[in-house]
Design a protein around this motif. Structure first.
Motif, PDB file in Angstrom:
ATOM      1  N   ARG A  64       0.618  -0.750  -0.146  1.00 30.16           N
ATOM      2  CA  ARG A  64      -0.100  -0.142   0.255  1.00 30.16           C
ATOM      3  C   ARG A  64       0.759   1.171  -0.322  1.00 30.16           C
ATOM      4  NH1 ARG A  64      -5.304  -0.106   1.602  1.00 30.16           N
ATOM      5  NH2 ARG A  64      -4.532   1.819   2.486  1.00 30.16           N
ATOM      6  N   ASP A  65       1.910   1.253   0.580  1.00 27.25           N
ATOM      7  CA  ASP A  65       3.179   1.888   0.883  1.00 27.25           C
ATOM      8  C   ASP A  65       3.466   2.381  -0.923  1.00 27.25           C
ATOM      9  OD1 ASP A  65       2.541   2.614   3.083  1.00 27.25           O
ATOM     10  OD2 ASP A  65       4.018   1.664   3.940  1.00 27.25           O
ATOM     11  N   ASP A  66       3.206   1.885  -2.085  1.00 25.31           N
ATOM     12  CA  ASP A  66       4.517   1.971  -2.987  1.00 25.31           C
ATOM     13  C   ASP A  66       3.300   3.302  -3.686  1.00 25.31           C
ATOM     14  OD1 ASP A  66       6.034   0.091  -1.880  1.00 25.31           O
ATOM     15  OD2 ASP A  66       5.334  -1.473  -3.076  1.00 25.31           O
ATOM     16  N   VAL A  67       4.511   3.401  -5.362  1.00 33.80           N
ATOM     17  CA  VAL A  67       4.208   4.233  -5.825  1.00 33.80           C
ATOM     18  C   VAL A  67       4.875   3.481  -7.220  1.00 33.80           C
ATOM     19  CG1 VAL A  67       4.358   6.386  -7.384  1.00 33.80           C
ATOM     20  CG2 VAL A  67       4.290   6.237  -4.695  1.00 33.80           C
ATOM     21  N   VAL A  68       3.732   3.114  -8.062  1.00 33.96           N
ATOM     22  CA  VAL A  68       3.633   2.787  -9.458  1.00 33.96           C
ATOM     23  C   VAL A  68       3.800   3.187 -10.352  1.00 33.96           C
ATOM     24  CG1 VAL A  68       2.856   0.694 -11.317  1.00 33.96           C
ATOM     25  CG2 VAL A  68       3.583   0.259  -8.895  1.00 33.96           C
ATOM     26  N   VAL A  69       4.801   3.538 -11.771  1.00 39.98           N
ATOM     27  CA  VAL A  69       4.387   4.243 -12.916  1.00 39.98           C
ATOM     28  C   VAL A  69       4.439   3.292 -13.799  1.00 39.98           C
ATOM     29  CG1 VAL A  69       6.466   5.780 -14.418  1.00 39.98           C
ATOM     30  CG2 VAL A  69       6.330   5.816 -11.365  1.00 39.98           C
ATOM     31  N   THR A  70       3.305   3.572 -14.551  1.00 42.44           N
ATOM     32  CA  THR A  70       3.279   2.495 -15.653  1.00 42.44           C
ATOM     33  C   THR A  70       2.044   3.474 -16.637  1.00 42.44           C
ATOM     34  OG1 THR A  70       1.749   0.637 -16.396  1.00 42.44           O
ATOM     35  CG2 THR A  70       0.502   1.610 -14.297  1.00 42.44           C
ATOM     36  N   GLN A  71       2.251   3.373 -17.932  1.00 35.69           N
ATOM     37  CA  GLN A  71       1.322   3.009 -18.867  1.00 35.69           C
ATOM     38  C   GLN A  71       0.063   2.982 -18.909  1.00 35.69           C
ATOM     39  OE1 GLN A  71       3.921   4.245 -22.725  1.00 35.69           O
ATOM     40  NE2 GLN A  71       5.600   4.060 -21.485  1.00 35.69           N
ATOM     41  N   ASP A  72      -0.029   1.470 -18.055  1.00 34.46           N
ATOM     42  CA  ASP A  72      -0.939   0.422 -18.924  1.00 34.46           C
ATOM     43  C   ASP A  72      -2.102   0.673 -17.795  1.00 34.46           C
ATOM     44  OD1 ASP A  72      -2.803  -2.186 -18.337  1.00 34.46           O
ATOM     45  OD2 ASP A  72      -0.776  -3.409 -18.741  1.00 34.46           O
ATOM     46  N   GLY A  74      -5.207  -1.214 -16.866  1.00 33.50           N
ATOM     47  CA  GLY A  74      -5.484  -2.689 -16.250  1.00 33.50           C
ATOM     48  C   GLY A  74      -4.684  -2.328 -15.148  1.00 33.50           C
ATOM     49  N   LEU A  75      -3.343  -2.176 -15.326  1.00 33.46           N
ATOM     50  CA  LEU A  75      -2.445  -2.533 -13.919  1.00 33.46           C
ATOM     51  C   LEU A  75      -2.350  -1.443 -13.209  1.00 33.46           C
ATOM     52  CD1 LEU A  75      -0.154  -3.737 -12.425  1.00 33.46           C
ATOM     53  CD2 LEU A  75       2.299  -2.350 -14.410  1.00 33.46           C
ATOM     54  N   ALA A  76      -2.724   0.240 -13.999  1.00 35.50           N
ATOM     55  CA  ALA A  76      -3.125   1.067 -12.589  1.00 35.50           C
ATOM     56  C   ALA A  76      -4.133   0.846 -11.973  1.00 35.50           C
ATOM     57  CB  ALA A  76      -3.388   1.866 -13.284  1.00 35.50           C
ATOM     58  N   ALA A  77      -5.065   0.405 -12.382  1.00 35.24           N
ATOM     59  CA  ALA A  77      -6.499   0.070 -11.962  1.00 35.24           C
ATOM     60  C   ALA A  77      -6.170  -1.110 -10.979  1.00 35.24           C
ATOM     61  CB  ALA A  77      -7.679  -0.799 -12.975  1.00 35.24           C
ATOM     62  N   MET A  78      -5.480  -2.105 -10.788  1.00 30.41           N
ATOM     63  CA  MET A  78      -5.348  -3.022  -9.860  1.00 30.41           C
ATOM     64  C   MET A  78      -4.569  -2.435  -8.993  1.00 30.41           C
ATOM     65  SD  MET A  78      -4.562  -6.334 -12.035  1.00 30.41           S
ATOM     66  CE  MET A  78      -3.039  -6.140 -13.016  1.00 30.41           C
ATOM     67  N   VAL A  79      -3.055  -1.467  -9.318  1.00 24.18           N
ATOM     68  CA  VAL A  79      -2.762  -0.792  -8.163  1.00 24.18           C
ATOM     69  C   VAL A  79      -3.813  -0.322  -7.301  1.00 24.18           C
ATOM     70  CG1 VAL A  79      -1.106   0.746  -7.593  1.00 24.18           C
ATOM     71  CG2 VAL A  79      -0.984  -0.568 -10.026  1.00 24.18           C
ATOM     72  N   ALA A  84      -2.045   0.962  -3.741  1.00 24.07           N
ATOM     73  CA  ALA A  84      -1.210   1.290  -3.600  1.00 24.07           C
ATOM     74  C   ALA A  84      -1.885   3.277  -4.157  1.00 24.07           C
ATOM     75  CB  ALA A  84      -0.093   0.971  -4.067  1.00 24.07           C
ATOM     76  N   LYS A  85      -0.029   4.138  -4.990  1.00 23.54           N
ATOM     77  CA  LYS A  85      -0.531   4.954  -5.678  1.00 23.54           C
ATOM     78  C   LYS A  85      -0.350   4.817  -7.396  1.00 23.54           C
ATOM     79  CE  LYS A  85      -1.629   7.666  -2.764  1.00 23.54           C
ATOM     80  NZ  LYS A  85      -3.495   7.288  -2.136  1.00 23.54           N
ATOM     81  N   ALA A  86      -0.162   4.890  -8.219  1.00 22.97           N
ATOM     82  CA  ALA A  86      -0.238   4.554  -9.854  1.00 22.97           C
ATOM     83  C   ALA A  86      -0.063   6.317 -10.918  1.00 22.97           C
ATOM     84  CB  ALA A  86      -0.700   4.327 -10.474  1.00 22.97           C
ATOM     85  N   ILE A  87       0.994   5.556 -11.321  1.00 26.03           N
ATOM     86  CA  ILE A  87       1.115   7.660 -11.834  1.00 26.03           C
ATOM     87  C   ILE A  87       2.341   7.155 -13.757  1.00 26.03           C
ATOM     88  CG2 ILE A  87       3.631   7.468 -11.148  1.00 26.03           C
ATOM     89  CD1 ILE A  87       2.978  10.971 -11.754  1.00 26.03           C
TER      90      ILE A  87
END
Length: 104
Positions: A64-72, A74-79, A84-87
Protein backbone atom coordinates in the motif's frame (compact mmCIF):
# COMPACT_ATOMS: atom_id res chain seq x y z
CA UNK A 1 7.88 2.84 0.31
CA UNK A 2 9.41 2.06 -3.03
CA UNK A 3 8.86 2.99 -6.65
CA UNK A 4 7.90 0.08 -8.88
CA UNK A 5 8.27 0.69 -12.61
CA UNK A 6 6.58 -1.16 -15.46
CA UNK A 7 9.83 -0.56 -17.31
CA UNK A 8 9.47 -2.31 -20.68
CA UNK A 9 8.25 0.80 -22.50
CA UNK A 10 8.78 3.45 -19.85
CA UNK A 11 10.42 6.52 -21.43
CA UNK A 12 11.30 8.21 -18.11
CA UNK A 13 13.39 5.56 -16.34
CA UNK A 14 16.43 7.84 -16.02
CA UNK A 15 14.31 10.63 -14.50
CA UNK A 16 12.76 8.21 -12.00
CA UNK A 17 16.20 6.98 -10.92
CA UNK A 18 17.62 10.49 -10.62
CA UNK A 19 14.75 11.73 -8.45
CA UNK A 20 14.63 8.55 -6.35
CA UNK A 21 18.37 8.76 -5.65
CA UNK A 22 17.99 12.36 -4.47
CA UNK A 23 15.32 11.24 -1.99
CA UNK A 24 16.88 7.86 -1.11
CA UNK A 25 13.81 5.95 -2.34
CA UNK A 26 14.35 2.40 -3.56
CA UNK A 27 13.37 1.64 -7.15
CA UNK A 28 12.45 -1.71 -8.66
CA UNK A 29 12.28 -1.92 -12.45
CA UNK A 30 10.40 -4.86 -13.94
CA UNK A 31 11.13 -5.93 -17.51
CA UNK A 32 10.64 -8.99 -19.67
CA UNK A 33 13.39 -11.03 -21.29
CA UNK A 34 13.30 -9.01 -24.52
CA UNK A 35 14.85 -6.03 -22.69
CA UNK A 36 18.11 -5.36 -20.87
CA UNK A 37 18.52 -2.78 -18.16
CA UNK A 38 21.18 -1.77 -15.66
CA UNK A 39 21.08 1.75 -14.28
CA UNK A 40 23.40 1.16 -11.33
CA UNK A 41 20.72 2.04 -8.77
CA UNK A 42 17.51 0.08 -9.28
CA UNK A 43 16.75 -3.50 -8.46
CA UNK A 44 16.01 -5.10 -11.83
CA UNK A 45 13.57 -8.00 -12.05
CA UNK A 46 13.36 -9.82 -15.37
CA UNK A 47 10.34 -12.02 -16.09
CA UNK A 48 9.32 -14.16 -19.07
CA UNK A 49 7.73 -12.65 -22.17
CA UNK A 50 4.26 -14.06 -21.64
CA UNK A 51 1.36 -11.61 -21.68
CA UNK A 52 1.11 -9.54 -18.50
CA UNK A 53 4.08 -11.26 -16.80
CA UNK A 54 5.49 -7.92 -15.67
CA UNK A 55 2.08 -6.87 -14.35
CA UNK A 56 1.67 -10.04 -12.29
CA UNK A 57 5.21 -9.85 -10.90
CA UNK A 58 4.74 -6.19 -9.99
CA UNK A 59 1.46 -6.89 -8.21
CA UNK A 60 3.18 -9.63 -6.21
CA UNK A 61 5.70 -7.08 -4.88
CA UNK A 62 3.27 -4.20 -4.31
CA UNK A 63 2.41 -2.82 -0.88
CA UNK A 64 0.00 0.00 0.00
CA UNK A 65 2.94 2.37 0.56
CA UNK A 66 4.34 1.99 -2.96
CA UNK A 67 4.14 4.16 -6.07
CA UNK A 68 3.87 2.49 -9.48
CA UNK A 69 4.87 4.13 -12.76
CA UNK A 70 3.02 2.59 -15.70
CA UNK A 71 1.34 3.39 -19.01
CA UNK A 72 -0.98 0.40 -18.56
CA UNK A 73 -4.48 1.41 -17.45
CA UNK A 74 -5.36 -2.14 -16.41
CA UNK A 75 -2.30 -2.41 -14.18
CA UNK A 76 -3.00 1.03 -12.75
CA UNK A 77 -6.55 -0.08 -11.88
CA UNK A 78 -5.19 -3.11 -10.00
CA UNK A 79 -2.66 -0.94 -8.16
CA UNK A 80 -5.37 1.48 -7.05
CA UNK A 81 -7.55 -1.46 -6.03
CA UNK A 82 -4.77 -2.64 -3.73
CA UNK A 83 -4.60 0.81 -2.12
CA UNK A 84 -1.27 1.95 -3.61
CA UNK A 85 -0.59 4.94 -5.88
CA UNK A 86 -0.15 4.84 -9.66
CA UNK A 87 1.15 7.50 -12.04
CA UNK A 88 1.94 7.52 -15.75
CA UNK A 89 5.11 8.74 -17.44
CA UNK A 90 3.61 12.19 -18.05
CA UNK A 91 2.70 12.75 -14.41
CA UNK A 92 -1.00 11.90 -14.59
CA UNK A 93 -2.08 10.38 -11.30
CA UNK A 94 -4.45 7.46 -11.72
CA UNK A 95 -7.43 7.66 -9.34
CA UNK A 96 -10.75 5.96 -8.73
CA UNK A 97 -12.36 9.06 -10.27
CA UNK A 98 -10.55 8.88 -13.64
CA UNK A 99 -10.04 5.13 -13.99
CA UNK A 100 -13.47 4.19 -15.40
CA UNK A 101 -13.14 6.74 -18.20
CA UNK A 102 -9.57 5.64 -18.96
CA UNK A 103 -10.53 1.97 -19.13
CA UNK A 104 -13.30 2.75 -21.63
Amino acid sequence: MQILVDADACPVKQIIVRLAKQRNIPVTMLIDTSHELNDGYSTIITVDKQADSVDYALMGLLTRDDVVVTQDFGLAAMVIGKGAKAINQNGMIFTDENMDKLLM
